[in-house]
Scaffold this active site. Structure first.
Site, PDB file in Angstrom:
ATOM      1  CE  LYS A  51     105.485  74.863  36.052  1.00 53.57           C
ATOM      2  NZ  LYS A  51     104.465  75.879  36.011  1.00 53.57           N
ATOM      3  NE  ARG A 121     104.955  80.267  36.193  1.00 56.21           N
ATOM      4  CZ  ARG A 121     104.301  80.712  35.117  1.00 56.21           C
ATOM      5  NH1 ARG A 121     103.284  80.064  34.643  1.00 56.21           N
ATOM      6  NH2 ARG A 121     104.695  81.805  34.516  1.00 56.21           N
ATOM      7  N   GLY A 130      97.127  72.911  34.477  1.00 58.57           N
ATOM      8  CA  GLY A 130      96.074  73.882  34.760  1.00 58.57           C
ATOM      9  C   GLY A 130      95.192  73.569  35.954  1.00 58.57           C
ATOM     10  CG  MET A 132      97.018  72.034  41.681  1.00 62.53           C
ATOM     11  SD  MET A 132      98.350  71.244  42.545  1.00 62.53           S
ATOM     12  CE  MET A 132      99.476  70.883  41.256  1.00 62.53           C
ATOM     13  NE  ARG A 365     104.114  70.293  30.693  1.00 66.55           N
ATOM     14  CZ  ARG A 365     103.060  70.926  31.152  1.00 66.55           C
ATOM     15  NH1 ARG A 365     102.846  70.992  32.444  1.00 66.55           N
ATOM     16  NH2 ARG A 365     102.204  71.505  30.331  1.00 66.55           N
ATOM     17  CG  HIS A 481      92.468  73.296  29.623  1.00 64.50           C
ATOM     18  ND1 HIS A 481      91.248  72.672  29.597  1.00 64.50           N
ATOM     19  CD2 HIS A 481      93.081  72.877  30.745  1.00 64.50           C
ATOM     20  CE1 HIS A 481      91.131  71.921  30.673  1.00 64.50           C
ATOM     21  NE2 HIS A 481      92.229  72.029  31.392  1.00 64.50           N
ATOM     22  CB  SER A 791      92.913  29.791  34.243  1.00 65.69           C
ATOM     23  OG  SER A 791      92.711  31.091  33.741  1.00 65.69           O
ATOM     24  CB  CYS A 858      91.034  33.835  32.121  1.00 63.93           C
ATOM     25  SG  CYS A 858      90.137  32.918  33.361  1.00 63.93           S
ATOM     26  CE1 TYR A 878      96.199  31.719  30.316  1.00 61.43           C
ATOM     27  CE2 TYR A 878      97.686  29.879  30.617  1.00 61.43           C
ATOM     28  CZ  TYR A 878      96.417  30.407  30.678  1.00 61.43           C
ATOM     29  OH  TYR A 878      95.362  29.649  31.093  1.00 61.43           O
TER      30      TYR A 878
HETATM   31  C1  PEP Z   1      86.574  35.316  36.571  1.00 54.06           C
HETATM   32  O1  PEP Z   1      85.809  35.098  37.497  1.00 54.06           O
HETATM   33  O2  PEP Z   1      87.601  35.986  36.689  1.00 54.06           O
HETATM   34  C2  PEP Z   1      86.274  34.801  35.234  1.00 54.06           C
HETATM   35  C3  PEP Z   1      87.123  34.972  34.244  1.00 54.06           C
HETATM   36  O3  PEP Z   1      85.083  34.224  35.050  1.00 54.06           O
HETATM   37  P1  PEP Z   1      83.725  35.022  34.824  1.00 54.06           P
HETATM   38  O4  PEP Z   1      84.055  36.450  34.643  1.00 54.06           O
HETATM   39  O5  PEP Z   1      83.099  34.419  33.631  1.00 54.06           O
HETATM   40  O6  PEP Z   1      82.988  34.725  36.085  1.00 54.06           O
END
Ligand code: PEP
Ligand code: MG
Length: 902
Positions: A51, A121, A130, A132, A365, A481, A791, A858, A878
């Protein structure tokens, strides 16, 4: 004022230079903005709060901003550092700047002729609407009350301003329960036969001021302060204190606002929207924050103070109706809309006040907007050449895409509309009715889906608002709000459904003769404002138009690929539709739970000899093969990483006596035998036990069956001209030797299945491992000798690095977050400092051994935007995440690429 401000712009550079030098030497705590000088600018959000920085910036570009000054966020941090005391010298700087304000406005603080009144303010670097404290009309005393009366000629108005100050100062600064004031107001209104606040005349107002002073004295033991500087000092401190109230802390947690040093405090000349019918106040957005449409959008109230709009006490009128009341101010606002968007290159959310036909801008803002609006605005602004494609991609918070990916109400479904309110935040929400925020939070915790139904919401309600599926209010407008907060979260909200009468005590609502209680289900359509009885059918979202355009830009910018975690053909197809470029984790254990598969699986587990185990595995093979054929077909040539069996075997067996007896019967074995096998499989720490690759070490035949199923499925696909690209992933590896052994076994199996089937053509099946044990990351160079890819399984890696059981962390995580021992849940957002080091090390060591080792992630973190940025920075190829998070990860990957490009 505008002329004075513009003139000053030419001097701006020298002023700012001086300021910067002085700041370094003197630890400047206060930054002025006004026609005579402006110390700060829009880039100083960390120091001046959003602000404060914007007030300086707006003053600079010649907008009609009432003069004032900002006490820095650093000063707030200092206040806490010295144990809750205003830092030395602060009030001297404040007084110096008040004098300048007096010169700029021609009024005097506390004067008995034309007093300067100020607002105090809060304003942190991140917006916390809102949460504070605010005190208005500060500077009114018995003496200056006379001054205000004579300067304005409005006795009632002046008295009203004074009673508002005593109430606000009492409540916010001194902690007097606001009900004590309200009770007095009710008593006096009754006495004077006044139906509403506005009906109370001068005499009543005088009585009210006296009564408020008494309430103040009774609850604080002091007289209401008659020295305006005492009022100012105490209010300043109250705003600093409000930075650390439980509700402000909770809001920061929910919104993941971290790393701020405190709130700034803005002290600004008061202007009044409640000086009569030629005055008013409003809140507006330069574009529609719900849909993104390029239309000036907002609301105003005639003869009211700004707080009345936001608090949802009166339902305001749409700004479209403003020209009929004050065309000049409206036209001026429209010009300001264009000017602000050109300057900030983003949608602005502004507050304005008209005091006796003179327009002032009190705040601007960047406007909070829904996900669909964010996408539309980003695309439109590219078309309008306000921003480029990269900026557009950066503009949409990846998690907000969720709102575009969620189902909406089926337009063909039958609708029993019980009321209509304002479409305050789009999306469909279904739930039973909860009448208080606490109830909404509790019932949600118990697994119920609820809608929070309130007359209006206030900052105290945020926990319940956050927990509820949607929010319904009976008063308040599009900028109330409830509406602002719900939009910020992308939570469906219908506001101001005036036909609904809420009886909080009896926990029911009545609307047009119908009654609904806590047990009844309603549906909210936040896109139309309809409130519907029962649960209405939904339809899947369309991923076209602006969404597709933005994602196309994002895909061009990103370098990280995005795969999905899926283990059914349906999920694989959905993920492809969302743009997945392969499967990064197919958890095969999920395939063993359905129908007769679980029977064969259990037969395998209780088998006492290898031969018996193989017999059971033979029954599982066709199922597994069919599953893979389905998934490979759905992925049409994209890579599919199949992870071999991972969980401890006891997870597949029943644990209660009755179920065990039934199972023994089905398997044709003695119940005691089964009981004994279950007992054998019992482990103290199953997560650290006989699971992952350890299963294949003990029972190689399980690996053989799974690899066979993969190979046979790939060959079957090839026959149907479907290119299959399986990748075999071995879980929970901790030593190179484990992988060496199991890779060998997998390769042998591939070779023998090919031979058996006299397979001639190519069949490239790569073999890799998960890096989810710290030791694997530490020895990644050795492990890489045997892997075609890594992975990172950051779920287990987080569990094992922190030593927090991922299944039990709920018991203490809340305390850790509340006490700020952790910035975020490390199972949701990758802990870059600790776990991240292992990931970075794994990448570096792995690639030292194999330059083009393919690297992915993963764990759940693959769909979390900040973790995706981390993955980009360490050079993964990836990320893999659940299907619904694929677009989010695509956008996050593009943002990471843009942010980190040289
Ligand atoms: C992990 O451990 O990150 C994974 C993808 O395997 P899981 O969650 O199946 O143990
Ligand atoms: Mg794991």
């Amino acid at each position: 004022m505008a002329t004075a401000t513009r003139k000053k712009t030419t001097r701006k550079k020298t002023t700012r230079k001086k300021t910067t030098t002085r700041r370094a030497k003197t630890d400047k705590k206060v930054y002025y903005f006004g026609p005579s000088k402006t110390d700060g600018d829009g880039s100083m959000k960390q120091l001046l709060g959003g602000k404060g920085a914007n007030l300086a910036e707006m003053t600079d570009i010649g907008l009609p901003v009432p003069p004032g000054f900002t006490v820095t966020t650093e000063t707030c941090a200092d206040y806490y550092k010295v144990g809750g005391k205003l830092p030395a010298g602060l009030m001297d700087e404040v007084r110096e700047n008040m004098k300048r304000m007096e010169r700029d406005t021609g009024k005097k603080f506390g004067s008995d002729s034309d007093p300067l009144l100020v607002s105090v303010r809060s304003g942190a670097a991140a917006s916390m609407p809102g949460m504070m404290d605010t005190v208005l009309n500060l500077g009114l005393t018995d003496k200056s009350l006379d001054g205000l009366q004579s300067a304005t000629g409005k006795t009632r108005f002046a008295l009203d301003a004074y009673r508002r100050l005593i109430n606000m100062f009492g409540d916010v600064v001194m902690g007097v329960d606001h009900h004590a004031f309200e009770d007095e107001f009710d008593r006096i209104k009754k006495k004077h036969n006044a139906a509403t606040d506005n009906d109370l005349g001068v005499e009543g107002m005088e009585e009210l001021v006296d009564a408020y002073k008494k309430v103040y004295k009774k609850h604080t033991g002091e007289q209401f302060p008659q020295d305006p500087y005492v009022q100012l000092e105490k209010s300043l401190e109250a705003v600093f204190k409000s930075w650390n109230t439980p509700r402000a802390i909770r809001y920061r947690q929910i919104n993941e606002i971290t790393g701020l040093q405190g709130t700034a405090v803005n002290i600004q000349t008061m202007v009044f929207g409640n000086m009569g019918d030629d005055s008013g106040t409003g809140v507006a957005f330069t574009r529609d924050p719900s849909t993104g449409k390029n239309e000036f959008y907002g609301e105003f109230l005639i003869n009211a103070q700004g707080e009345d709009v936001v608090a949802g006490i009166r339902t305001p009128k749409p700004v479209k109706e403003m020209p009929r009341w004050d065309r000049r101010s409206y036209d001026q606002l429209i010009k300001i809309k264009t000017k602000l968007e050109k300057h900030y290159k983003d949608v602005q959310d502004l507050e304005f006040t008209i005091e006796r036909k003179k327009l002032y801008i009190l705040q601007t803002r960047n406007g909070k907007r829904t996900g669909p609006a964010a996408v539309k605005i980003a695309c439109d602004m590219v078309k309008e050449r306000l921003i480029d494609q990269k900026t557009a991609v950066l503009r949409v918070p990846p998690n907000d895409l969720n709102q575009l990916l969620l189902p909406s109400l089926d337009p063909k479904a039958k609708r029993d509309v019980i009321a209509e309110g304002l479409p305050a935040s789009p999306g469909a929400a279904v739930g039973k009715l909860a009448f208080t925020a606490a109830e909404a939070a509790d019932r949600t915790q118990d697994g119920e889906k609820v809608l929070l139904v309130r007359r209006e919401t206030s900052p105290e309600d945020i926990d319940g608002m956050h927990a509820a599926q949607g929010i319904l209010t009976s008063t308040g407008g599009m900028t109330s709000h409830a509406a602002v907060v719900a939009r910020g979260w992308g939570k469906p909200c219908v506001a101001g459904a005036g036909a609904i009468h809420i009886d909080e005590k009896k926990r029911k609502i009545t609307v047009n003769g119908r009654t609904f209680t806590a047990k009844d289900t309603l549906t909210l359509d936040g896109g139309t404002g309809q409130v519907l009885a029962g649960e209405i059918a939904t339809i899947e979202p369309k991923l076209s138009g602006d969404f597709a355009t933005l994602m196309k830009w994002a895909d061009r910018m990103r370098t990280l690929k995005v795969r999905t975690n899926a283990d059914t053909p349906e999920d694989s197809q959905r993920a492809r539709d969302f743009g997945a470029e392969g499967i990064g984790l197919c958890r095969t254990e999920h395939m063993f739970f359905e129908g007769s598969r679980i029977k064969a699986m259990r037969e395998m587990i209780v088998a006492e000899t290898e031969a018996a185990r193989r017999k059971a595995l033979d029954k599982l093979l066709p199922y597994q093969r069919e599953d893979f054929i389905g998934i490979f077909t759905a992925m049409k040539g994209l890579p599919v990483t199949v992870r071999l069996l991972d969980p401890p075997l006891h997870e597949f067996l029943p644990h209660d006596a009755k179920a065990q007896q039934d199972l023994a019967k089905t398997l044709g074995i003695k119940p005691a035998k089964l009981k004994q096998r279950v007992a054998e499989l019992h482990e103290m720490n199953p997560m650290l036990g006989h699971r992952g690759c350890r299963l294949a070490v003990t029972y190689p035949e399980i690996l053989e069956m799974q690899v066979r199923a993969i190979v046979e499925a790939a060959m079957a696909c090839q026959k149907k001209k479907v290119q299959a690209k399986p990748e075999i992933m071995i879980p929970l590896v901790g030593t190179a030797e484990e992988l060496d052994l199991l890779r060998g076994l997998a390769e042998q199996t591939i070779a023998s299945v090919k031979k058996e089937h006299k397979h001639k053509g190519r069949l490239d099946i790569s073999i890799g491992t998960m890096i989810e044990i710290p030791r694997a990351a530490l020895t990644a160079d050795d492990i890489a000798e045997h892997a075609d890819f890594f992975s990172f399984g950051t779920n287990d890696l987080t569990q094992l690095t922190f030593g927090y059981s991922r299944d039990d962390v709920g018991t203490f995580l809340g305390d850790y977050l509340a006490k700020e021992l952790l910035p975020k849940d490390p199972f949701q957002s990758l802990d870059a400092t600790g776990v991240g080091q292992l990931v970075a090390m794994g990448c570096e060591k792995g690639r030292k051994t194999k330059k083009d080792l393919k690297l992915g992630i993963c764990g759940e973190h693959g769909g979390d935007p900040s973790s995706v940025e981390f993955c980009h920075k360490v050079g993964l190829d990836y990320v893999s995440c659940s299907p619904f998070r694929v677009p989010i990860a695509r956008l996050a990957a593009a943002q990471a690429a843009v942010r980190n490009s040289k």
